[in-house]
Design a protein around this motif. Structure first.
Motif, PDB file in Angstrom:
ATOM      1  N   ALA A  31       0.820  -1.218   0.000  1.00  0.00           N
ATOM      2  CA  ALA A  31       0.000   0.000   0.000  1.00  0.00           C
ATOM      3  C   ALA A  31       0.854   1.269   0.000  1.00  0.00           C
ATOM      4  O   ALA A  31       0.562   2.203  -0.747  1.00  0.00           O
ATOM      5  CB  ALA A  31      -0.936   0.007   1.210  1.00  0.00           C
ATOM      6  N   VAL A  32       1.890   1.312   0.836  1.00  0.00           N
ATOM      7  CA  VAL A  32       2.664   2.558   0.927  1.00  0.00           C
ATOM      8  C   VAL A  32       4.180   2.372   0.753  1.00  0.00           C
ATOM      9  O   VAL A  32       4.848   3.254   0.211  1.00  0.00           O
ATOM     10  CB  VAL A  32       2.404   3.330   2.246  1.00  0.00           C
ATOM     11  CG1 VAL A  32       0.963   3.733   2.378  1.00  0.00           C
ATOM     12  CG2 VAL A  32       2.852   2.559   3.469  1.00  0.00           C
ATOM     13  N   ASN A  33       4.747   1.266   1.254  1.00  0.00           N
ATOM     14  CA  ASN A  33       6.192   1.056   1.199  1.00  0.00           C
ATOM     15  C   ASN A  33       6.892   2.289   1.804  1.00  0.00           C
ATOM     16  O   ASN A  33       6.793   2.530   2.992  1.00  0.00           O
ATOM     17  CB  ASN A  33       6.609   0.747  -0.234  1.00  0.00           C
ATOM     18  CG  ASN A  33       8.070   0.326  -0.370  1.00  0.00           C
ATOM     19  OD1 ASN A  33       8.734   0.672  -1.330  1.00  0.00           O
ATOM     20  ND2 ASN A  33       8.576  -0.428   0.574  1.00  0.00           N
ATOM     21  N   GLY A  34       7.569   3.091   1.006  1.00  0.00           N
ATOM     22  CA  GLY A  34       8.162   4.324   1.540  1.00  0.00           C
ATOM     23  C   GLY A  34       7.098   5.397   1.697  1.00  0.00           C
ATOM     24  O   GLY A  34       6.247   5.552   0.828  1.00  0.00           O
ATOM     25  N   PHE A  35       7.136   6.117   2.823  1.00  0.00           N
ATOM     26  CA  PHE A  35       6.147   7.178   3.048  1.00  0.00           C
ATOM     27  C   PHE A  35       6.798   8.313   3.834  1.00  0.00           C
ATOM     28  O   PHE A  35       7.828   8.125   4.484  1.00  0.00           O
ATOM     29  CB  PHE A  35       4.923   6.641   3.813  1.00  0.00           C
ATOM     30  CG  PHE A  35       5.233   6.200   5.218  1.00  0.00           C
ATOM     31  CD1 PHE A  35       5.090   7.075   6.295  1.00  0.00           C
ATOM     32  CD2 PHE A  35       5.687   4.910   5.476  1.00  0.00           C
ATOM     33  CE1 PHE A  35       5.400   6.676   7.598  1.00  0.00           C
ATOM     34  CE2 PHE A  35       6.002   4.507   6.771  1.00  0.00           C
ATOM     35  CZ  PHE A  35       5.850   5.393   7.833  1.00  0.00           C
ATOM     36  N   TRP A  87       1.969  10.678   4.666  1.00  0.00           N
ATOM     37  CA  TRP A  87       1.726  11.116   3.292  1.00  0.00           C
ATOM     38  C   TRP A  87       2.566  10.247   2.367  1.00  0.00           C
ATOM     39  O   TRP A  87       3.737   9.976   2.641  1.00  0.00           O
ATOM     40  CB  TRP A  87       2.116  12.581   3.117  1.00  0.00           C
ATOM     41  CG  TRP A  87       1.817  13.112   1.745  1.00  0.00           C
ATOM     42  CD1 TRP A  87       0.647  13.656   1.317  1.00  0.00           C
ATOM     43  CD2 TRP A  87       2.705  13.144   0.620  1.00  0.00           C
ATOM     44  NE1 TRP A  87       0.747  14.026  -0.009  1.00  0.00           N
ATOM     45  CE2 TRP A  87       1.997  13.719  -0.461  1.00  0.00           C
ATOM     46  CE3 TRP A  87       4.029  12.729   0.409  1.00  0.00           C
ATOM     47  CZ2 TRP A  87       2.570  13.901  -1.734  1.00  0.00           C
ATOM     48  CZ3 TRP A  87       4.592  12.904  -0.860  1.00  0.00           C
ATOM     49  CH2 TRP A  87       3.871  13.490  -1.894  1.00  0.00           C
ATOM     50  N   ASP A  88       1.956   9.795   1.316  1.00  0.00           N
ATOM     51  CA  ASP A  88       2.685   8.967   0.363  1.00  0.00           C
ATOM     52  C   ASP A  88       2.157   9.225  -1.031  1.00  0.00           C
ATOM     53  O   ASP A  88       0.956   9.413  -1.216  1.00  0.00           O
ATOM     54  CB  ASP A  88       2.503   7.481   0.710  1.00  0.00           C
ATOM     55  CG  ASP A  88       3.269   6.590  -0.244  1.00  0.00           C
ATOM     56  OD1 ASP A  88       4.418   6.917  -0.562  1.00  0.00           O
ATOM     57  OD2 ASP A  88       2.706   5.564  -0.679  1.00  0.00           O
ATOM     58  N   PHE A  89       3.060   9.263  -1.985  1.00  0.00           N
ATOM     59  CA  PHE A  89       2.590   9.349  -3.367  1.00  0.00           C
ATOM     60  C   PHE A  89       2.580   7.942  -3.941  1.00  0.00           C
ATOM     61  O   PHE A  89       3.606   7.271  -3.973  1.00  0.00           O
ATOM     62  CB  PHE A  89       3.463  10.299  -4.199  1.00  0.00           C
ATOM     63  CG  PHE A  89       2.749  10.772  -5.421  1.00  0.00           C
ATOM     64  CD1 PHE A  89       1.657  11.628  -5.303  1.00  0.00           C
ATOM     65  CD2 PHE A  89       3.126  10.340  -6.680  1.00  0.00           C
ATOM     66  CE1 PHE A  89       0.961  12.056  -6.433  1.00  0.00           C
ATOM     67  CE2 PHE A  89       2.431  10.760  -7.809  1.00  0.00           C
ATOM     68  CZ  PHE A  89       1.350  11.621  -7.679  1.00  0.00           C
ATOM     69  N   TYR A  90       1.385   7.498  -4.323  1.00  0.00           N
ATOM     70  CA  TYR A  90       1.238   6.143  -4.844  1.00  0.00           C
ATOM     71  C   TYR A  90       1.652   6.168  -6.317  1.00  0.00           C
ATOM     72  O   TYR A  90       0.865   6.509  -7.192  1.00  0.00           O
ATOM     73  CB  TYR A  90      -0.222   5.709  -4.709  1.00  0.00           C
ATOM     74  CG  TYR A  90      -0.476   4.244  -4.992  1.00  0.00           C
ATOM     75  CD1 TYR A  90      -0.369   3.288  -3.992  1.00  0.00           C
ATOM     76  CD2 TYR A  90      -0.872   3.821  -6.258  1.00  0.00           C
ATOM     77  CE1 TYR A  90      -0.635   1.951  -4.242  1.00  0.00           C
ATOM     78  CE2 TYR A  90      -1.134   2.489  -6.515  1.00  0.00           C
ATOM     79  CZ  TYR A  90      -1.013   1.561  -5.497  1.00  0.00           C
ATOM     80  OH  TYR A  90      -1.277   0.237  -5.748  1.00  0.00           O
TER      81      TYR A  90
END
Ligand SMILES: [Ca+2]
Length: 243
Positions: A167-171, A196-199
Protein backbone atom coordinates in the motif's frame (compact mmCIF):
# COMPACT_ATOMS: atom_id res chain seq x y z
CA UNK A 1 16.80 0.14 14.11
CA UNK A 2 18.09 3.07 16.07
CA UNK A 3 19.52 5.96 14.20
CA UNK A 4 21.66 8.84 15.33
CA UNK A 5 20.20 12.17 14.69
CA UNK A 6 20.39 15.71 15.80
CA UNK A 7 17.00 17.26 16.12
CA UNK A 8 16.87 20.98 16.22
CA UNK A 9 14.02 22.83 17.76
CA UNK A 10 13.69 26.21 16.15
CA UNK A 11 11.52 28.72 17.91
CA UNK A 12 10.93 31.28 15.26
CA UNK A 13 8.42 33.94 14.54
CA UNK A 14 6.33 33.46 17.65
CA UNK A 15 3.26 35.52 17.06
CA UNK A 16 0.83 34.65 19.76
CA UNK A 17 2.10 35.50 23.18
CA UNK A 18 3.04 39.07 23.92
CA UNK A 19 6.46 39.38 25.48
CA UNK A 20 7.67 36.21 23.78
CA UNK A 21 6.80 37.44 20.33
CA UNK A 22 10.24 38.58 19.29
CA UNK A 23 12.22 35.85 20.99
CA UNK A 24 14.16 33.48 18.77
CA UNK A 25 15.76 30.47 20.30
CA UNK A 26 16.92 27.07 19.28
CA UNK A 27 17.63 23.99 21.33
CA UNK A 28 19.73 21.19 19.93
CA UNK A 29 19.07 17.64 21.03
CA UNK A 30 21.38 14.79 20.18
CA UNK A 31 20.03 11.38 20.97
CA UNK A 32 19.36 8.00 19.46
CA UNK A 33 15.80 8.13 18.32
CA UNK A 34 13.43 6.74 15.75
CA UNK A 35 11.73 10.03 15.01
CA UNK A 36 13.72 12.14 12.56
CA UNK A 37 11.56 15.23 12.83
CA UNK A 38 12.74 18.74 13.58
CA UNK A 39 9.93 20.42 15.48
CA UNK A 40 9.28 24.04 14.51
CA UNK A 41 7.44 26.00 17.19
CA UNK A 42 5.50 29.10 16.22
CA UNK A 43 4.37 27.97 12.79
CA UNK A 44 1.57 25.82 11.48
CA UNK A 45 2.83 25.69 7.90
CA UNK A 46 3.20 22.04 7.00
CA UNK A 47 6.46 20.86 5.42
CA UNK A 48 6.85 20.47 1.69
CA UNK A 49 5.84 17.00 0.56
CA UNK A 50 7.84 15.50 -2.25
CA UNK A 51 7.42 12.11 -3.93
CA UNK A 52 10.57 10.05 -3.33
CA UNK A 53 10.77 8.67 -6.87
CA UNK A 54 10.21 9.88 -10.42
CA UNK A 55 6.89 8.08 -10.82
CA UNK A 56 5.63 6.60 -14.04
CA UNK A 57 5.71 9.78 -16.13
CA UNK A 58 3.04 12.03 -17.63
CA UNK A 59 -0.53 10.83 -17.28
CA UNK A 60 -2.33 9.97 -20.55
CA UNK A 61 0.75 10.68 -22.63
CA UNK A 62 0.91 7.37 -24.52
CA UNK A 63 -1.55 5.55 -26.79
CA UNK A 64 -3.75 2.99 -25.03
CA UNK A 65 -2.95 -0.65 -25.76
CA UNK A 66 -5.65 -3.33 -25.89
CA UNK A 67 -4.10 -5.50 -23.14
CA UNK A 68 -4.07 -2.55 -20.75
CA UNK A 69 -7.61 -1.49 -21.67
CA UNK A 70 -8.77 -5.00 -20.72
CA UNK A 71 -6.62 -5.03 -17.55
CA UNK A 72 -8.00 -1.67 -16.39
CA UNK A 73 -11.54 -2.91 -17.01
CA UNK A 74 -11.08 -6.21 -15.16
CA UNK A 75 -8.84 -5.14 -12.26
CA UNK A 76 -11.36 -3.28 -10.06
CA UNK A 77 -13.75 -6.26 -10.00
CA UNK A 78 -10.89 -8.49 -8.83
CA UNK A 79 -9.49 -5.98 -6.31
CA UNK A 80 -12.90 -5.41 -4.69
CA UNK A 81 -13.54 -9.12 -4.04
CA UNK A 82 -13.48 -10.04 -0.32
CA UNK A 83 -11.05 -12.88 -1.06
CA UNK A 84 -8.60 -10.44 -2.71
CA UNK A 85 -8.88 -8.00 0.19
CA UNK A 86 -8.28 -10.87 2.60
CA UNK A 87 -5.27 -12.10 0.65
CA UNK A 88 -3.46 -8.80 0.10
CA UNK A 89 -4.91 -6.65 2.87
CA UNK A 90 -7.44 -3.85 2.92
CA UNK A 91 -5.00 -1.03 2.20
CA UNK A 92 -3.02 -2.93 -0.47
CA UNK A 93 -6.16 -3.84 -2.38
CA UNK A 94 -7.80 -0.48 -1.66
CA UNK A 95 -4.94 1.69 -2.94
CA UNK A 96 -4.46 -0.45 -6.05
CA UNK A 97 -8.19 -0.31 -6.71
CA UNK A 98 -8.11 3.49 -6.29
CA UNK A 99 -5.32 3.64 -8.89
CA UNK A 100 -7.90 2.33 -11.37
CA UNK A 101 -10.43 4.96 -10.24
CA UNK A 102 -8.23 7.10 -12.49
CA UNK A 103 -9.14 10.39 -10.83
CA UNK A 104 -5.95 11.28 -8.92
CA UNK A 105 -7.87 12.14 -5.74
CA UNK A 106 -6.26 11.60 -2.34
CA UNK A 107 -6.80 8.15 -0.80
CA UNK A 108 -7.35 8.16 2.97
CA UNK A 109 -5.82 5.54 5.23
CA UNK A 110 -5.85 5.25 9.00
CA UNK A 111 -2.30 5.48 10.39
CA UNK A 112 -3.58 4.10 13.72
CA UNK A 113 -3.95 0.78 11.91
CA UNK A 114 -0.41 1.00 10.51
CA UNK A 115 0.89 1.75 14.02
CA UNK A 116 -1.03 -1.26 15.33
CA UNK A 117 0.16 -3.58 12.55
CA UNK A 118 3.87 -2.65 12.50
CA UNK A 119 5.55 -2.43 15.95
CA UNK A 120 8.50 -0.48 14.55
CA UNK A 121 6.16 2.24 13.27
CA UNK A 122 4.56 2.34 16.72
CA UNK A 123 8.03 3.03 18.15
CA UNK A 124 8.47 5.78 15.55
CA UNK A 125 5.09 7.30 16.41
CA UNK A 126 5.75 7.08 20.17
CA UNK A 127 9.15 8.72 19.72
CA UNK A 128 7.68 11.60 17.68
CA UNK A 129 5.14 12.12 20.45
CA UNK A 130 7.96 12.08 23.01
CA UNK A 131 9.95 14.61 20.96
CA UNK A 132 7.00 17.03 20.95
CA UNK A 133 6.58 16.54 24.72
CA UNK A 134 10.27 17.31 25.30
CA UNK A 135 9.97 20.37 23.07
CA UNK A 136 6.90 21.59 24.97
CA UNK A 137 8.63 21.23 28.32
CA UNK A 138 11.26 23.74 27.19
CA UNK A 139 8.70 26.47 26.49
CA UNK A 140 7.58 29.35 28.66
CA UNK A 141 3.87 29.84 29.28
CA UNK A 142 1.83 30.63 26.20
CA UNK A 143 0.05 29.16 23.22
CA UNK A 144 2.19 27.79 20.42
CA UNK A 145 1.32 26.18 17.10
CA UNK A 146 3.92 23.70 15.90
CA UNK A 147 4.84 21.88 12.73
CA UNK A 148 7.95 20.20 11.34
CA UNK A 149 10.67 21.56 9.07
CA UNK A 150 10.74 18.55 6.77
CA UNK A 151 8.77 15.36 6.26
CA UNK A 152 11.29 12.50 6.54
CA UNK A 153 10.75 9.19 4.77
CA UNK A 154 10.35 5.83 6.45
CA UNK A 155 9.84 2.50 4.72
CA UNK A 156 7.56 -0.40 5.60
CA UNK A 157 9.40 -3.59 4.71
CA UNK A 158 7.67 -6.57 3.18
CA UNK A 159 8.51 -8.80 6.16
CA UNK A 160 6.88 -6.26 8.51
CA UNK A 161 3.55 -6.16 6.71
CA UNK A 162 2.78 -7.29 3.17
CA UNK A 163 -0.36 -5.16 3.23
CA UNK A 164 1.37 -1.88 4.14
CA UNK A 165 4.40 -2.75 1.99
CA UNK A 166 2.17 -2.93 -1.07
CA UNK A 167 0.00 0.00 0.00
CA UNK A 168 2.66 2.56 0.93
CA UNK A 169 6.19 1.06 1.20
CA UNK A 170 8.16 4.32 1.54
CA UNK A 171 6.15 7.18 3.05
CA UNK A 172 6.67 10.64 4.52
CA UNK A 173 5.58 11.63 8.01
CA UNK A 174 5.28 14.88 9.94
CA UNK A 175 3.44 16.33 12.92
CA UNK A 176 1.36 19.46 13.44
CA UNK A 177 -0.59 20.78 16.38
CA UNK A 178 -0.73 23.16 19.30
CA UNK A 179 0.98 23.39 22.66
CA UNK A 180 -0.45 25.25 25.64
CA UNK A 181 1.74 25.97 28.64
CA UNK A 182 -0.07 27.46 31.63
CA UNK A 183 1.46 29.96 34.03
CA UNK A 184 1.78 27.12 36.55
CA UNK A 185 3.80 25.14 33.99
CA UNK A 186 1.11 22.65 33.03
CA UNK A 187 1.63 21.47 29.44
CA UNK A 188 -1.19 20.47 27.11
CA UNK A 189 -0.46 19.11 23.65
CA UNK A 190 -2.98 18.59 20.89
CA UNK A 191 -1.16 16.99 17.99
CA UNK A 192 -1.61 15.09 14.75
CA UNK A 193 0.88 12.63 13.28
CA UNK A 194 0.47 12.64 9.52
CA UNK A 195 1.34 10.05 6.91
CA UNK A 196 1.73 11.12 3.29
CA UNK A 197 2.69 8.97 0.36
CA UNK A 198 2.59 9.35 -3.37
CA UNK A 199 1.24 6.14 -4.84
CA UNK A 200 3.42 5.89 -7.89
CA UNK A 201 5.21 3.24 -9.85
CA UNK A 202 8.88 3.79 -10.46
CA UNK A 203 10.43 2.22 -13.56
CA UNK A 204 13.01 -0.53 -13.03
CA UNK A 205 11.78 -1.60 -9.58
CA UNK A 206 10.22 -5.05 -9.21
CA UNK A 207 7.60 -5.72 -6.53
CA UNK A 208 7.14 -9.28 -5.18
CA UNK A 209 3.43 -10.16 -5.10
CA UNK A 210 2.04 -13.44 -3.77
CA UNK A 211 -0.30 -15.24 -6.15
CA UNK A 212 -1.87 -18.72 -6.12
CA UNK A 213 1.00 -19.70 -8.45
CA UNK A 214 3.65 -18.52 -5.98
CA UNK A 215 5.45 -15.19 -5.61
CA UNK A 216 5.90 -13.32 -8.84
CA UNK A 217 7.93 -10.17 -9.38
CA UNK A 218 5.95 -7.48 -11.11
CA UNK A 219 7.90 -4.76 -12.84
CA UNK A 220 6.53 -1.46 -11.61
CA UNK A 221 6.90 0.00 -15.08
CA UNK A 222 4.32 -2.48 -16.34
CA UNK A 223 1.84 -0.96 -13.89
CA UNK A 224 3.09 2.57 -14.55
CA UNK A 225 2.15 2.12 -18.20
CA UNK A 226 -1.50 2.28 -17.15
CA UNK A 227 -0.90 5.80 -15.80
CA UNK A 228 0.91 6.92 -18.96
CA UNK A 229 -1.86 5.45 -21.08
CA UNK A 230 -4.51 7.34 -19.08
CA UNK A 231 -6.14 4.13 -17.79
CA UNK A 232 -5.14 4.63 -14.14
CA UNK A 233 -3.79 7.60 -12.23
CA UNK A 234 -1.20 8.13 -9.53
CA UNK A 235 -2.43 9.79 -6.36
CA UNK A 236 -1.45 10.75 -2.82
CA UNK A 237 -2.21 8.46 0.12
CA UNK A 238 -2.94 10.51 3.24
CA UNK A 239 -3.89 9.90 6.84
CA UNK A 240 -3.63 11.47 10.29
CA UNK A 241 -3.82 10.18 13.84
CA UNK A 242 -4.14 12.23 17.01
CA UNK A 243 -1.68 12.18 19.90
CA1 LIG B 1 5.40 4.88 -1.31
Amino acid sequence: MMRHLISIMAIAGLNSCGSHSTRRESVAQSKDRFCKLSIVVGSSVRPELVPPGPGAGKWNSEPKTMDNIILAKMAPGYLQQPSTIQQYGEEAAGTFNHYFDNNGLDYKVNPAKLIHDVPRIKSLFDDCQQLVTETARGLQDGHYPFTTAKAPVDVVKREESKNWYLAVNGFSYYVTGEIDVSSSGEVKISGLWHLWDFYDWDPGVKVPIDTPMGTIKVDQDRIGQLHRQGLAKEFATVGSVVF
